[in-house]
Design an enzyme around this catalytic site. Sequence first.
Site, PDB file in Angstrom:
ATOM      1  N   CYS A 113       0.672  -0.869  -0.323  1.00 30.78           N
ATOM      2  CA  CYS A 113      -0.519   0.354   0.065  1.00 30.78           C
ATOM      3  C   CYS A 113       0.950   1.629   0.148  1.00 30.78           C
ATOM      4  O   CYS A 113       0.330   2.004  -0.398  1.00 30.78           O
ATOM      5  CB  CYS A 113      -0.292   0.151   1.182  1.00 30.78           C
ATOM      6  SG  CYS A 113      -2.282  -1.832   1.112  1.00 30.78           S
ATOM      7  N   HIS A 246      -2.720   6.642   2.966  1.00 32.11           N
ATOM      8  CA  HIS A 246      -3.310   5.655   2.372  1.00 32.11           C
ATOM      9  C   HIS A 246      -4.364   5.545   2.715  1.00 32.11           C
ATOM     10  O   HIS A 246      -4.731   5.730   3.788  1.00 32.11           O
ATOM     11  CB  HIS A 246      -2.641   4.631   2.622  1.00 32.11           C
ATOM     12  CG  HIS A 246      -3.023   3.674   1.837  1.00 32.11           C
ATOM     13  ND1 HIS A 246      -3.274   2.545   1.008  1.00 32.11           N
ATOM     14  CD2 HIS A 246      -3.307   2.256   3.163  1.00 32.11           C
ATOM     15  CE1 HIS A 246      -4.241   1.863   0.802  1.00 32.11           C
ATOM     16  NE2 HIS A 246      -3.999   1.537   2.471  1.00 32.11           N
ATOM     17  N   ASN A 276     -10.703  -0.063  -0.291  1.00 36.07           N
ATOM     18  CA  ASN A 276      -8.422   0.537  -0.097  1.00 36.07           C
ATOM     19  C   ASN A 276      -8.048  -0.147  -1.292  1.00 36.07           C
ATOM     20  O   ASN A 276      -8.373  -1.809  -1.475  1.00 36.07           O
ATOM     21  CB  ASN A 276      -8.180  -0.826   1.114  1.00 36.07           C
ATOM     22  CG  ASN A 276      -6.495  -0.373   1.348  1.00 36.07           C
ATOM     23  OD1 ASN A 276      -5.592  -0.046   0.378  1.00 36.07           O
ATOM     24  ND2 ASN A 276      -6.038  -0.774   2.283  1.00 36.07           N
TER      25      ASN A 276
HETATM   26  N1  ACO Z   1     -19.413  -7.749   9.456  1.00 35.60           N
HETATM   27  C1  ACO Z   1     -19.416  -8.531  10.843  1.00 35.60           C
HETATM   28  N2  ACO Z   1     -18.753  -8.401  11.827  1.00 35.60           N
HETATM   29  C2  ACO Z   1     -17.073  -9.070  11.302  1.00 35.60           C
HETATM   30  C3  ACO Z   1     -16.674  -8.719  10.406  1.00 35.60           C
HETATM   31  C4  ACO Z   1     -18.047  -8.269   9.176  1.00 35.60           C
HETATM   32  N3  ACO Z   1     -17.596  -8.006   8.019  1.00 35.60           N
HETATM   33  N4  ACO Z   1     -15.462  -8.887  10.053  1.00 35.60           N
HETATM   34  C5  ACO Z   1     -14.984  -9.190  11.912  1.00 35.60           C
HETATM   35  N5  ACO Z   1     -15.807  -8.821  12.381  1.00 35.60           N
HETATM   36  C6  ACO Z   1     -17.140  -9.255  13.247  1.00 35.60           C
HETATM   37  C7  ACO Z   1     -15.113 -10.336  14.221  1.00 35.60           C
HETATM   38  O1  ACO Z   1     -15.439 -11.784  13.757  1.00 35.60           O
HETATM   39  C8  ACO Z   1     -15.423 -10.006  15.840  1.00 35.60           C
HETATM   40  O2  ACO Z   1     -16.729 -10.558  16.264  1.00 35.60           O
HETATM   41  P1  ACO Z   1     -16.286 -11.756  17.554  1.00 35.60           P
HETATM   42  O3  ACO Z   1     -15.898 -10.018  18.460  1.00 35.60           O
HETATM   43  O4  ACO Z   1     -17.489 -11.718  17.645  1.00 35.60           O
HETATM   44  O5  ACO Z   1     -15.163 -12.491  17.425  1.00 35.60           O
HETATM   45  C9  ACO Z   1     -15.956  -8.564  15.762  1.00 35.60           C
HETATM   46  O6  ACO Z   1     -16.307  -8.504  14.520  1.00 35.60           O
HETATM   47  C10 ACO Z   1     -14.116  -7.238  15.912  1.00 35.60           C
HETATM   48  O7  ACO Z   1     -13.553  -7.931  15.376  1.00 35.60           O
HETATM   49  P2  ACO Z   1     -12.268  -6.691  15.155  1.00 35.60           P
HETATM   50  O8  ACO Z   1     -11.075  -7.545  14.290  1.00 35.60           O
HETATM   51  O9  ACO Z   1     -11.686  -7.080  16.717  1.00 35.60           O
HETATM   52  O10 ACO Z   1     -12.709  -5.686  14.619  1.00 35.60           O
HETATM   53  P3  ACO Z   1     -12.407  -4.255  14.685  1.00 35.60           P
HETATM   54  O11 ACO Z   1     -12.977  -3.285  15.791  1.00 35.60           O
HETATM   55  O12 ACO Z   1     -10.852  -4.565  15.346  1.00 35.60           O
HETATM   56  O13 ACO Z   1     -11.986  -3.462  13.458  1.00 35.60           O
HETATM   57  C11 ACO Z   1     -10.587  -3.820  11.642  1.00 35.60           C
HETATM   58  C12 ACO Z   1     -11.276  -4.323  12.802  1.00 35.60           C
HETATM   59  C13 ACO Z   1     -11.623  -2.323  10.671  1.00 35.60           C
HETATM   60  C14 ACO Z   1     -10.300  -3.960  10.390  1.00 35.60           C
HETATM   61  C15 ACO Z   1      -9.873  -2.724  12.198  1.00 35.60           C
HETATM   62  O14 ACO Z   1      -8.752  -3.342  13.095  1.00 35.60           O
HETATM   63  C16 ACO Z   1      -8.723  -2.054  11.665  1.00 35.60           C
HETATM   64  O15 ACO Z   1      -9.121  -0.730  10.937  1.00 35.60           O
HETATM   65  N6  ACO Z   1      -8.124  -2.016  11.132  1.00 35.60           N
HETATM   66  C17 ACO Z   1      -7.098  -1.540  10.431  1.00 35.60           C
HETATM   67  C18 ACO Z   1      -6.256  -2.758   9.087  1.00 35.60           C
HETATM   68  C19 ACO Z   1      -6.754  -1.865   8.061  1.00 35.60           C
HETATM   69  O16 ACO Z   1      -7.560  -0.662   7.460  1.00 35.60           O
HETATM   70  N7  ACO Z   1      -6.350  -2.845   6.932  1.00 35.60           N
HETATM   71  C20 ACO Z   1      -6.749  -2.471   5.667  1.00 35.60           C
HETATM   72  C21 ACO Z   1      -5.343  -2.816   4.648  1.00 35.60           C
HETATM   73  S1  ACO Z   1      -3.962  -2.340   5.612  1.00 35.60           S
HETATM   74  C22 ACO Z   1      -3.468  -0.963   5.163  1.00 35.60           C
HETATM   75  O17 ACO Z   1      -3.901  -0.873   3.929  1.00 35.60           O
HETATM   76  C23 ACO Z   1      -2.045  -0.504   5.764  1.00 35.60           C
END
Ligand code: ACO
Length: 319
Positions: A113, A246, A276
């Site tokens: 990215c 990004h 993304n």
């Molecule tokens: N829909 C519904 N529920 C979901 C989904 C979905 N698409 N995905 C995960 N869940 C659930 C999980 O199973 C979990 O359930 P549980 O508590 O029963 O186990 C719950 O939601 C929470 O999951 P987390 O992974 O802890 O959710 P979080 O609040 O951390 O959000 C996210 C996840 C959005 C990916 C966050 O961590 C984030 O924004 N991270 C940054 C990473 C990113 O943006 N990456 C992009 C690529 S990297 C880059 O470009 C640099």
Amino acid sequence: MIYSRIIGSGSYLPRNVVTNGDLARRMDTSDEWIRSRTGIRQRHIAEAGETSSSLALEASKAAIASAGIGARDIDLIILATSTPDYIFPSTACLLQAKLGIKGCPAFDLQAVCSGFVYALATADLFIRSGQHRCALVVGAEVFSRILDWNDRGTCVLFGDGAGAVILRADAKPGIMASALHADGSHAGVLSVPGNVRGGNVTGDPFLRMDGPAVFKFAVRVLDEVARETLAKCGRQVENIDWLIPHQANLRILEATAKRLDLPPEKLIVTVDTHGNTSAASVPLALDVALRDGRIKRGHHVMLQGVGGGFTWGAVLVEM
Ligand code: ACO
């Protein structure tokens, strides 16, 4: 002194739009979950016949037209992608052929990215060295091909697209400063840990991510690298007219602006409609804001990448 200046931009998105509602009909997710965690409402997904080079071609044609040059004026092509058409030849070479030009160097750059920011900083140094005068710099991705569509935690986050700029030698900057970094010790946090061996995929061919770890790392390094880049050219945060990090997710963008004490109005946001798009996200956002008139000549734009590797970097541009 020779500097480099962005003289044109272009972008391209596949026609096929997939909304959060479309995904919710196929898997256990919801518009509310995706929107509140990421700010994403929809993404564009490539059709079977579309590839990184075909998306790159459309973005490049638009950039060439907006720069008012011909494809034959290009003497360097750098294409950032993690989803190349082939293992080889490079997608940059395929793009060169599609543009109908020959002879100039063309190579892919792989920094996930951060790819476009790495490619832009690299092209700037090629031009400053006096070796090249007119570079086509592209970010193009079809991340939909490396997503595990059964993993709702990752597949909802990404989209496909391409963005491109023409960077030309000039007596004035242009690109004012850049800073690039990597720390390979975090490789396992965000990766596609697979390969092709003896005709079979070995390892895992899908994107795997520790989302919370990526989130924390991204916000910290985007803040640090913006300040480092400003310091290199004696500028302050107040000199930034537009911030284009990004486009990973809206919460990362907003947290970065907040850490920099920049008002949210200075953020260019396209993650809501593009998702993304990895190396394509920064040039796509730049092109959108140039074409809708928000970014004007003379404005200072901070472009920032962060991604798998980890890699991160920034380029401060005077348009
Ligand atoms: N829909 C519904 N529920 C979901 C989904 C979905 N698409 N995905 C995960 N869940 C659930 C999980 O199973 C979990 O359930 P549980 O508590 O029963 O186990 C719950 O939601 C929470 O999951 P987390 O992974 O802890 O959710 P979080 O609040 O951390 O959000 C996210 C996840 C959005 C990916 C966050 O961590 C984030 O924004 N991270 C940054 C990473 C990113 O943006 N990456 C992009 C690529 S990297 C880059 O470009 C640099």
